[in-house]
Design a protein around this motif. Structure first.
Motif, short mmCIF file in Angstrom:
data_model
loop_
_atom_site.label_atom_id
_atom_site.label_comp_id
_atom_site.label_asym_id
_atom_site.label_seq_id
_atom_site.Cartn_x
_atom_site.Cartn_y
_atom_site.Cartn_z
N ILE A 37 -8.97 -2.02 -8.21
CA ILE A 37 -9.88 -3.10 -8.54
C ILE A 37 -11.30 -2.68 -8.15
O ILE A 37 -11.51 -2.05 -7.11
CB ILE A 37 -9.49 -4.42 -7.81
N ALA A 38 -12.23 -3.00 -9.01
CA ALA A 38 -13.65 -2.78 -8.74
C ALA A 38 -13.94 -1.35 -8.30
O ALA A 38 -14.77 -1.11 -7.41
CB ALA A 38 -14.15 -3.77 -7.69
N GLY A 39 -13.25 -0.39 -8.89
CA GLY A 39 -13.51 1.02 -8.61
C GLY A 39 -12.83 1.57 -7.37
O GLY A 39 -12.99 2.75 -7.05
N ALA A 40 -12.07 0.75 -6.64
CA ALA A 40 -11.35 1.22 -5.44
C ALA A 40 -9.85 1.25 -5.73
O ALA A 40 -9.33 0.42 -6.49
CB ALA A 40 -11.63 0.32 -4.25
N ARG A 41 -9.17 2.20 -5.12
CA ARG A 41 -7.73 2.37 -5.34
C ARG A 41 -7.00 2.45 -4.00
O ARG A 41 -7.46 3.12 -3.07
CB ARG A 41 -7.46 3.64 -6.14
N ALA A 42 -5.86 1.79 -3.94
CA ALA A 42 -5.02 1.82 -2.75
C ALA A 42 -3.58 2.03 -3.17
O ALA A 42 -3.19 1.72 -4.31
CB ALA A 42 -5.17 0.52 -1.96
N TYR A 43 -2.78 2.54 -2.23
CA TYR A 43 -1.36 2.80 -2.51
C TYR A 43 -0.53 2.31 -1.33
O TYR A 43 -0.77 2.68 -0.17
CB TYR A 43 -1.14 4.30 -2.71
N PHE A 44 0.45 1.45 -1.63
CA PHE A 44 1.40 0.94 -0.65
C PHE A 44 2.76 1.55 -0.96
O PHE A 44 3.35 1.26 -1.99
CB PHE A 44 1.44 -0.59 -0.74
N ALA A 45 3.24 2.42 -0.08
CA ALA A 45 4.48 3.15 -0.36
C ALA A 45 5.72 2.29 -0.19
O ALA A 45 6.79 2.66 -0.66
CB ALA A 45 4.57 4.37 0.54
N GLY A 46 5.59 1.14 0.48
CA GLY A 46 6.75 0.30 0.73
C GLY A 46 7.66 0.94 1.76
O GLY A 46 7.22 1.37 2.82
N ASP A 47 8.94 1.05 1.44
CA ASP A 47 9.92 1.66 2.34
C ASP A 47 10.53 2.82 1.57
O ASP A 47 11.12 2.63 0.50
CB ASP A 47 10.99 0.63 2.70
N THR A 48 10.43 4.03 2.10
CA THR A 48 10.84 5.18 1.31
C THR A 48 11.13 6.40 2.17
O THR A 48 10.52 6.59 3.23
CB THR A 48 9.77 5.55 0.26
N ALA A 49 12.07 7.20 1.70
CA ALA A 49 12.22 8.56 2.20
C ALA A 49 11.27 9.47 1.41
O ALA A 49 10.66 9.05 0.43
CB ALA A 49 13.67 9.02 2.02
N TYR A 50 11.17 10.71 1.86
CA TYR A 50 10.34 11.67 1.13
C TYR A 50 11.01 11.97 -0.22
O TYR A 50 12.23 12.05 -0.33
CB TYR A 50 10.19 12.96 1.93
N HIS A 51 10.19 12.11 -1.26
CA HIS A 51 10.71 12.43 -2.59
C HIS A 51 9.65 13.21 -3.37
O HIS A 51 8.47 13.27 -2.98
CB HIS A 51 11.11 11.15 -3.34
#
Length: 329
Positions: A207-221
């Motif tokens: 949004i508005a030129g900014a980016r974020a990432y929420f991985a949640g719950d995860t093993a490496y992949h």
């Protein structure tokens, strides 16, 4: 393919089948034979006073407040976004037994600003809290809840009205916020007979030129690099670092600290500046596994240094701490 023939879901990578009941029994017996690391005293980890703007921050401000575990309040682009809202004392079907909080939620439910978007990663009790969902549905009836495929029926039954279900790589735009469901290596189960009947995922936000990432719950992949290439470059990423021992049991569902740092390296591989701030989540709140509860941030910090990464880009937050990750301030 992560869609299973029976209509449920699965991890599409080798060695990704979650453990069964016989393995749970083996782990239980092992724990009885071993000396357990003590659980820290209640509310003994460092905490800070959240800095939250009511009702909303400006459209040029982008901040994150770690409430605990995988619950983060994002004030970004003039919107209030909440991830995996868990506020109950126990991550369990009942509140008289099961994993109890070591750290209370750093921001109580009634102190939240008006919510625009709520993100759910999957249906496990430490990420999907029925009492909290019911409270939020009443207090924030106009919020849009974005959930993985087939999870909508749960929260709809608890009073949520606006629901969008996403598959991996599907997108939706809500109030100017573009949300993309992203792959995760995990599983779902909440009651008998529903194992892997609902999807699990992370989310990329823009949004508005900014980016974020929420991985949640995860093993490496192996998809972290693709997430960065397709949805980045990110200003801010939230990656789980805890609940990983014993590895023979947990490696298929939870990343350890070294894998979490490698996930960050993968996610930022296509960004020449590697500018993303990483918030370490999923540690210090509930005692879920065998490692010492203060071990994940120490190992993450050591791995970060070993990888030669910018120390200013690693955020081991105090509970309740707020930090700006983009914008003019």
């Amino acid at each position: 393919m992560h869609h299973a023939p029976d209509g449920g879901f699965r991890n599409p990578w080798p060695d990704s089948e979650p453990r069964g009941w016989s393995d749970v029994l083996r782990w239980t017996l092992e724990r009885r034979r071993q000396e357990r690391v003590p659980t820290p005293p209640r509310n003994s980890f460092p905490s800070a006073t959240p800095v939250v703007v009511h009702p909303r921050a400006s459209k040029t401000d982008f901040t994150a407040t770690w409430i605990g575990h995988a619950t983060i309040l994002l004030q970004m682009g003039g919107l209030n976004v909440l991830t995996d809202p868990v506020f109950s004392q126990r991550a369990f079907p009942v509140q008289w037994t099961g994993p109890r909080r070591v750290m209370d939620a750093a921001l109580p439910l009634d102190a939240l600003p008006p919510l625009d978007v709520v993100l759910l990663s999957h249906n496990h009790y430490d990420h999907l809290d029925k009492p909290a969902v019911k409270w939020l549905a009443r207090a924030h009836p106009n919020a849009t809840w974005i959930v993985p495929l087939a999870l909508g029926a749960y929260v709809r039954g608890w009073g949520v009205k606006e629901i969008v279900e996403l598959d991996w790589w599907q997108q939706v735009e809500v109030r100017g916020l573009r949300v993309t469901g992203t792959p995760a290596r995990h599983f779902s189960a909440r009651r008998l007979g529903d194992r892997n009947k609902t999807l699990w995922c992370g989310y990329a936000l823009e949004i508005a030129g900014a980016r974020a990432y929420f991985a949640g719950d995860t093993a490496y992949h192996p998809e972290f690099r693709d997430i960065g290439a397709r949805c980045g470059p990110f200003d801010f990423v939230m990656i789980p670092i805890g609940a990983y021992d014993p590895r023979w049991f947990m490696h298929v569902v939870h990343a350890d600290p070294e894998e979490a740092v490698q996930a960050y390296v993968d996610i930022t591989a296509s960004d020449a500046e590697a500018r993303a701030l990483m918030l370490a989540i999923h540690w210090g709140t509930f005692r879920l596994t065998d490692e010492a509860m203060d071990e994940p941030p120490r190992r993450a910090a050591a791995s970060w240094r070993a990888q030669g990464l910018d120390e200013s880009r690693r955020w081991i937050a105090k509970f309740g701490e707020t930090r700006r990750f983009a914008g003019s301030g």
